[in-house]
Design a protein around this motif. Structure first.
Motif, mmCIF file in Angstrom:
data_model
loop_
_atom_site.group_PDB
_atom_site.id
_atom_site.type_symbol
_atom_site.label_atom_id
_atom_site.label_comp_id
_atom_site.label_asym_id
_atom_site.label_seq_id
_atom_site.Cartn_x
_atom_site.Cartn_y
_atom_site.Cartn_z
ATOM 1 N N GLN A 105 -26.853 -55.935 22.293
ATOM 2 C CA GLN A 105 -25.488 -56.364 21.982
ATOM 3 C C GLN A 105 -24.878 -55.485 20.893
ATOM 4 O O GLN A 105 -23.679 -55.164 20.924
ATOM 5 C CB GLN A 105 -25.501 -57.816 21.513
ATOM 6 C CG GLN A 105 -25.936 -58.772 22.608
ATOM 7 C CD GLN A 105 -25.852 -60.198 22.146
ATOM 8 O OE1 GLN A 105 -24.803 -60.645 21.708
ATOM 9 N NE2 GLN A 105 -26.961 -60.896 22.244
ATOM 10 N N ASP A 136 -21.566 -63.485 18.652
ATOM 11 C CA ASP A 136 -20.368 -63.963 17.952
ATOM 12 C C ASP A 136 -20.139 -63.148 16.680
ATOM 13 O O ASP A 136 -19.017 -62.751 16.361
ATOM 14 C CB ASP A 136 -20.534 -65.445 17.598
ATOM 15 C CG ASP A 136 -20.374 -66.318 18.828
ATOM 16 O OD1 ASP A 136 -19.856 -65.811 19.840
ATOM 17 O OD2 ASP A 136 -20.769 -67.486 18.776
ATOM 18 N N LEU A 156 -29.164 -64.860 19.968
ATOM 19 C CA LEU A 156 -28.391 -63.748 20.530
ATOM 20 C C LEU A 156 -26.914 -64.098 20.612
ATOM 21 O O LEU A 156 -26.050 -63.253 20.397
ATOM 22 C CB LEU A 156 -28.935 -63.392 21.918
ATOM 23 C CG LEU A 156 -30.348 -62.810 21.946
ATOM 24 C CD1 LEU A 156 -30.799 -62.565 23.375
ATOM 25 C CD2 LEU A 156 -30.411 -61.518 21.131
ATOM 26 N N LEU A 157 -26.657 -65.377 20.940
ATOM 27 C CA LEU A 157 -25.269 -65.807 21.003
ATOM 28 C C LEU A 157 -24.622 -65.724 19.628
ATOM 29 O O LEU A 157 -23.484 -65.271 19.484
ATOM 30 C CB LEU A 157 -25.215 -67.251 21.530
ATOM 31 C CG LEU A 157 -23.845 -67.765 21.939
ATOM 32 C CD1 LEU A 157 -23.274 -66.908 23.053
ATOM 33 C CD2 LEU A 157 -23.937 -69.206 22.368
#
Lengths: 134, 814
Positions: free
Chosen positions: B558, B417, B412-413
């Motif tokens: 996101q 990004d 997810l990070l």
């Protein structure tokens, strides 16, 4: 967890430490690394922690800052504005002849607000004890 | 002579004396007995003779046969006595011979009488008969008396002989006993004297040696036991001397042995205490794997006491199994005893206690070796790891969970990004498609945005096999209800198009698209469904897990933010770009002035930044020159740019000087900006006729005046604009000549970096010094090209550059 990891990654860019200075009722904020836009919100959010009860002065140590873009300058201005508003004096420690010192001089931030700039913590604490920062 | 020999001789002599005495007594007794018998015989003969005398008389008187027979019987009896008579001396022999002779004559007389009595033919006269009888009586009386007398004499002789024998024997015994006593007493006195003297010598020597004089030696005077004792005593003294000489070493050795014994005892105590207090179970066995020891923990874990377990086979007490297979586990002691090496228990070993309690255990078994290396048993050390195993399993579960979460978080990070990089909507959607394709492994991705007004889903990005073409539109209400529910219920759905729940029409449509199982996730921002993210493996019944759903939902969340931001940014950017384009517009040409300019945003594909420049004519050959840098970006930065630009223009047109204009701009911007926003600005008024430049640099990097004589940095230390109220500003002035160039720039130029090094003022001055032939119009681009080359194209800040020169020769400034 996602938030934590995100924060952890940000910490790689700027390191912010807050502690008591060697002078009574004075806190010391130490910034290290590169200060960019991503650090701004967190740094400004630290203001309540910086201005603890009975705090009447803050030393901002910028000797470890390798680069400070507009967001960092905005943060310093924000601190100054808030300190001035509530009557807390500020002293800054900047490495002499550094790029940051040249930039801060050019921007005139400290000069126009009468903020004292020192080259070491000891020098700043001595000046505060002598009442030369109020 | 040796004492022992003397003693033996004395004993022999004593024996001989006693033997002689005994023999003498026996002989004497025999002699006396024999003499007594002879005496009795003699007395019997004497009596027989008296009786014969009577019988003779009787016969002579009556002449009867009866008397005759009696007389003859008696005579025969005396004859037998005579036959038994054994004279032991000549005297006795003579007497015995006389008795025998008288006895024979008596017989002859009697026989003569008897024969005369029986001869009838002869009738003697009475006188003759009387005479004959008297003669015969006389003759027989003489003979009988003679026998009796001799017999009496013989018995007397025999008695005398007996007395003599007794006397002789007594004398002999007396003499022998006397002689023996004399010998014994003499010998005793001699030996005693010798022994006492020797013992006295030994006693004296003992005292001397006892006093510590080990050099003393007894004199060996005799070659007997005393001499040997003295010699042995001397040898003992010599040995004692040798022993005493090593007394110190012996004492040290004794002390060392005592210390070692105490240490050994202490070690045994310590080992005992250690064994008792050790936290692990300990079982020791002999070489037959029979238990010889259990400590307290082992008793607790096995449920057997030492008394119960001692001598029993290990496996009877230490009942272990494999926790997984439930089969008996390998006997560690047996293996250790056979291999002679330390054996660790296999993983997942459980110990079943006597009461059936089962515990997970761990640890090892080692052979016990004697000093010579021989295996004399084995020791088994084990501990209860039930709780540890449970915690380990829990830890592993949590670890897996954390790893899963971490992996999801990392993904997810990464997604965050990646999604943060593009600021335009198409870029976000394309990135989203790439991310989902990458992290899920699905072979087909489709991203559809919803038009709420028309309820249409439009494919905006697609990846994978047989991807639905971008731009394709679907009416949501015509799709499968399950798919519709993703939008209306705002929930992810795994749709199995081969299930009975799916209508035939929708199944056929799915078949035409080769969809078997799909995952559809809504893109939700603040409760609004922006679209749908759909993924599947064409022609395959994809196994969609909870983790897959969680991951895609995280990415979708996101992505929804990024999509919404991109939409907003697009709208803002359109405004800002428009504004920026308006603000960055400079005249195509100005009288008396040559110039070049350029602007590059650090954000790819967007013009919105905080840098700006402005050139405007004020009339009378005067030109206003502005170059600034607004903190922040986007619409707010464009707004502030507009404010400061307009303020400067307005006050410049109103004829104010630069310092005054900047003070006005400071107040205007401060009121328009948010807290802490600020602007650095260079503003100058250039008189193209005279070349006079009046300028104020409000916190801005110094402008560079490049002249034939060299380079001058126009430093002017006024404060920034917009941050603080009531600031005062100053101004400076200088003059430009034809051919001179004034270069204004923002800090994006000097703060461009190559690794950690900045481009800097000096490098910029050097570049301008070496670029004197470059026309002023091309200077900004040339500088930019140098910066790009220096930084490798990685610009972190916006860049604005303005270069100005006078078109003609200025008139005399005075």
């Amino acid at each position: 967890m996602l938030f934590s990891l995100f924060h952890w990654q940000v910490n790689l860019v700027i390191d912010i430490k807050l502690r008591k200075a060697g002078v009574p009722n004075v806190n010391m904020l130490t910034l290290s690394g590169e200060f960019d836009l991503s650090d701004q919100e967190r740094a400004q959010g630290l203001l309540p922690e910086i201005l603890t009860e009975n705090c009447n002065g803050v030393i901002v140590d910028l000797t470890g800052v390798t680069y400070m873009e507009e967001a960092g300058i905005e943060t310093l201005i924000y601190y100054l504005q808030e300190f001035t508003r509530i009557g807390v004096y500020m002293a800054a420690i900047v490495k002499p002849e550094s790029g940051l010192m040249n930039k801060l001089k050019r921007l005139g931030i400290f000069d126009c607000m009468g903020i004292k700039v020192f080259s070491s913590v000891g020098e700043a604490e001595a000046a505060i004890e002598a009442g030369r920062c109020k | 002579m040796r004492i022992r020999t003397q003693f033996i001789v004395a004993m022999i002599i004593s024996g001989l004396v006693l033997l002689i005495v005994a023999v003498s007594v026996l002989w004497t007794n025999q002699q006396i007995e024999r003499l007594n018998m002879q005496e009795e015989i003699a007395i019997s003969i004497e009596r027989g003779a008296s009786e014969l005398s009577y019988l003779s008389n009787d016969y002579l008187l009556f002449r009867e046969d009866q008397q005759r027979t009696r007389w003859e019987t008696k005579w025969s009896s005396i004859s037998r006595d005579l036959a038994q008579l054994k004279p032991s001396s000549p005297e006795q022999q003579i007497i015995a011979d006389n008795i025998k002779a008288n006895h024979q004559r008596l017989k002859a007389v009697f026989d003569n009488v008897a024969s005369a009595s029986h001869d009838t033919t002869r009738t003697p006269a009475a006188e003759s008969v009387q005479s004959f009888t008297q003669v015969s009586w006389s003759r027989m009386a003489v003979q009988n008396q003679g026998i009796a007398f001799d017999a009496l004499q013989l018995s007397q002789v025999i008695r005398d002989r007996k007395d003599q024998v007794r006397h002789t024997n007594s004398l002999l015994i007396f003499v022998l006993l006397g002689a023996f006593s004399a010998y014994f007493i003499t010998n005793y006195l001699i030996v005693q004297r010798r022994l006492l003297a020797s013992i006295a010598d030994l006693q004296a020597g003992t005292k001397v040696i006892g006093s510590g004089n080990l050099d003393f030696a007894l004199e060996v005077k005799r070659d007997d036991e005393i001499g040997e004792l003295s010699h042995a005593f001397n040898q003992m003294t010599a040995d004692l001397k040798g022993v005493t000489a090593s007394k110190a070493e012996l004492e040290v050795e004794i002390a060392e042995r005592k210390a070692a014994q105490q240490a050994l005892h202490a070690e045994q105590e310590r080992l005992s205490v250690t064994l008792g207090s050790i936290g692990d179970g300990v079982i020791a066995t002999d070489t037959e794997a029979n238990i010889v020891l259990l400590n307290g923990v082992a008793e607790e874990l096995t449920g057997w006491t030492l008394e119960e377990a001692a001598g029993r086979p290990l496996l009877e007490v230490f009942n272990i199994i494999n926790e997984t297979t439930r089969e008996p586990a390998e006997d560690p002691v047996d293996k250790a005893l056979k291999t002679g090496v330390i054996v660790g228990l296999a993983n997942h070993t459980a110990l079943i206690a006597k009461d059936g309690t089962e515990r997970s255990i761990a640890d090892s078994c080692a052979p016990i070796r004697a000093l010579d290396g021989a295996i004399i048993g084995a020791v088994l050390v084990f501990r209860d790891v039930t709780e540890q195993m449970r915690l380990e399993a829990e830890r592993e579960r949590l670890h897996r969970q954390v790893e899963d979460e971490l992996e999801i978080s990392n993904l997810l990070l990464r997604a965050a990004d990646t999604l943060a990089e593009p600021i335009d909507l198409n870029g976000v959607l394309e990135s989203l498609a790439d991310i989902v394709l990458d992290v899920t492994g699905s072979r087909r991705i489709g991203i559809y945005l919803l038009d709420k007004a028309t309820h249409e889903l439009q494919a905006k990005a697609a990846r994978g096999e047989s991807a639905i073409p971008v731009g394709s539109k679907f009416n949501l209400k015509q799709l499968a209800p399950q798919f519709q529910s993703v939008v209306y219920d705002k929930q992810s759905r795994v749709i199995d198009y081969e299930s009975a729940d799916v209508a035939e029409e929708n199944r056929q449509r799915a078949e035409s698209l080769n969809i078997k199982v799909s995952l559809s996730v809504p893109l939700i921002y603040k409760g609004d469904v922006l679209g749908i993210l759909a993924l599947d493996n064409p022609g395959e019944r994809q196994n969609v897990t909870e983790r897959d759903i969680e991951l895609v939902e995280g990415i979708a969340a996101q992505a929804a933010v990024a999509i919404e931001n991109a939409r907003l940014y697009e709208a803002e950017r359109r405004i800002a770009d428009t504004l920026q384009e308006a603000l960055l517009t400079v005249p195509e040409g100005m009288n008396g002035l040559g110039y070049g300019y350029m602007y590059r945003s650090a954000t790819e594909g967007a013009k919105v930044g905080g840098d700006f420049y402005d050139l405007f004519e004020l009339g009378g050959g005067r030109v206003g020159i502005t170059l600034g840098d607004v903190s922040g970006k986007g619409l707010q930065a464009a707004t502030l740019t507009s404010v400061v630009r307009s303020t400067i223009r307005a006050y410049a047109l109103d004829g104010h000087c630069p310092s005054k204009i900047m003070a006005k701009a400071n107040e205007a911007v401060r009121l328009a900006s948010g807290p802490a926003s600020f602007i650095t600005v260079f503003f100058g008024l250039l008189d193209t006729a005279t070349g006079k430049l009046t300028y104020c640099s409000a916190g801005h990097p110094p402008a560079i005046l490049h002249q034939a004589a060299g380079v001058e940095l126009l430093r002017e230390h006024s404060p920034i604009i917009g941050a603080f109220a009531g600031m005062s500003y100053t101004e400076e002035e200088t003059y430009l000549q034809k051919g001179d160039s004034l270069v204004l720039y923002t800090d994006g130029v000097t703060e461009a970096r190559h690794d950690e090094e900045f481009y800097g003022e000096e490098r910029l001055i050097d570049f301008l010094t070496q670029a004197q032939e470059i026309p002023v119009k091309e200077i900004p681009q040339a500088i930019y090209n140098d910066i790009v080359a220096y930084s490798g194209g990685k610009l972190l800040d916006d860049i604005a550059i303005l270069a100005i020169s006078l078109a003609g020769e200025p008139r005399d400034r005075y």
